[in-house]
Design an enzyme around this catalytic site. Structure first.
Site, PDB file in Angstrom:
ATOM      1  N   ASP A 171       0.828  -1.211   0.000  1.00 25.34           N
ATOM      2  CA  ASP A 171       0.000   0.000   0.000  1.00 25.34           C
ATOM      3  C   ASP A 171       0.864   1.264   0.000  1.00 25.34           C
ATOM      4  O   ASP A 171       1.994   1.247   0.476  1.00 25.34           O
ATOM      5  CB  ASP A 171      -0.859   0.081   1.269  1.00 25.34           C
ATOM      6  CG  ASP A 171      -1.822  -1.069   1.378  1.00 25.34           C
ATOM      7  OD1 ASP A 171      -2.181  -1.644   0.338  1.00 25.34           O
ATOM      8  OD2 ASP A 171      -2.215  -1.383   2.516  1.00 25.34           O
TER       9      ASP A 171
HETATM   10  N1  URA Z   1      -1.385  -5.924   3.846  1.00 27.70           N
HETATM   11  C1  URA Z   1      -1.808  -4.651   3.878  1.00 27.70           C
HETATM   12  O1  URA Z   1      -2.815  -4.348   4.477  1.00 27.70           O
HETATM   13  N2  URA Z   1      -1.085  -3.728   3.235  1.00 27.70           N
HETATM   14  C2  URA Z   1       0.045  -4.009   2.555  1.00 27.70           C
HETATM   15  O2  URA Z   1       0.670  -3.126   1.989  1.00 27.70           O
HETATM   16  C3  URA Z   1       0.471  -5.348   2.547  1.00 27.70           C
HETATM   17  C4  URA Z   1      -0.272  -6.289   3.186  1.00 27.70           C
END
Ligand code: URA
Length: 235
Positions: A103
Site C-alpha cells: 500500500d
Molecule cells: N497488507 C496490507 O494491508 N497492506 C500491505 O501493503 C500489505 C499487506
C-alpha cells in the site's frame, strides 16, 4: 559464457530440465547449427540462438529488493502523479516490475524483477509463501482476538487462511505485532487488524519467504544475493 540450457531457461523458454530436452531433441540451433550436446557454452551477447527456428532475444534478468518508504505507490505510474517505487531505483535502464504490491502507506520489503515467471510464482495464491509484517496497532489484542486471527477471519466476502500473530511490544495504548500471512489480498493485514478492532497505525513488511529486509535503509535498494536467488529458484 553460459551453458546453453541455462541460457534458454533464463530467457524464459522453458525450465532448465525442459530446455535440456529441447537441446537433446535437436530443436536448438546456435549460429544456425543444431546443437545436441548438453553443456555447450555460448556467449549471450554474440551468439545467435534459436529454438524451433525462432530467434531468441536475450534479456538479462534483474532481481532487486527495495525498502519501500511510505508515500510511494507500487506501480509504474499514478493518476495523481504521486512518486512511484520505480522513482527510487536509479542505475537501471531495464524494465522491471514490482512483485505484488504494498500500500501507499506501507513500508518495507518489495521485490522487483523483469522475470515474469518469478512474479507469477510469488504472487499466485497456490504457492503460499509466508510474508512477515511488523504492525503497530491501536490497543493490545487479547488472546481471544489473536486466536480469531490464527483460525481465519471473515473480511469482505472471504475468510482468511491461517495467519500467525504475536505481540512483540506493548505500550500504554498501542502494541507492536509480528504478523504473518500467506495470502496477499488488497489491504489484507489492515483489514484483518481492523476486524479484531485493533486498526493499524503503521505497517512494514520485513520478509517474503526466506528473503529478509535486513538492515537495508528506507528508500535504498540492492540486488538479491546468489543465495537469495537460489532460494527463489527452488520454490
Ligand atoms: N497488507 C496490507 O494491508 N497492506 C500491505 O501493503 C500489505 C499487506
Amino acid at each position: 559464457m553460459m551453458r546453453l540450457q541455462k541460457y534458454l531457461a533464463l530467457c524464459g523458454i522453458a525450465s532448465r530440465r525442459k530446455s535440456e530436452q529441447l537441446i537433446i531433441d535437436g530443436k536448438v540451433k546456435v549460429n544456425g547449427e543444431t546443437v545436441t550436446t548438453l553443456g555447450t557454452k555460448i556467449n549471450p551477447q554474440t551468439d545467435k540462438v534459436s529454438v524451433n527456428n525462432k530467434d531468441i532475444i536475450y534479456e538479462e534478468k534483474v532481481y532487486i529488493m527495495l525498502n519501500k518508504p511510505e508515500k510511494y505507490i507500487t506501480s509504474a505510474s499514478d493518476q495523481f502523479d504521486r512518486p512511484t517505487v520505480l522513482d527510487l531505483i536509479d542505475l537501471i535502464e531495464k524494465r522491471i516490475y514490482p512483485v505484488g504490491r504494498l500500500d501507499y502507506n506501507t513500508s518495507g520489503l518489495l521485490l522487483l524483477t523483469n522475470d515474469g515467471q518469478l512474479t507469477y510464482k510469488l504472487t499466485h495464491p497456490k504457492h503460499n509463501i509466508w510474508k512477515k509484517y511488523i504492525a503497530k496497532v491501536k490497543g493490545i489484542p487479547t488472546e481471544q482476538e489473536m486466536k480469531k486471527f490464527k483460525t481465519g477471519l471473515k473480511i469482505d466476502n472471504y475468510t482468511t487462511s491461517k495467519a500467525k500473530i504475536k505481540i512483540i511490544e506493548t505500550k500504554e495504548k498501542n502494541s507492536v505485532l509480528e504478523i504473518q500471512i500467506k495470502e496477499g489480498r488488497n489491504r489484507q493485514v489492515r483489514k484483518m487488524c481492523e476486524a479484531i478492532n485493533h486498526p493499524v497505525k503503521k505497517l512494514k513488511r520485513v520478509s517474503v519467504g526466506d528473503i529478509h529486509i535486513g538492515n537495508l535503509e528506507l528508500g535504498e535498494w540492492r540486488f538479491l544475493t546468489d543465495k537469495e536467488l537460489r532460494y527463489l529458484e527452488q520454490l
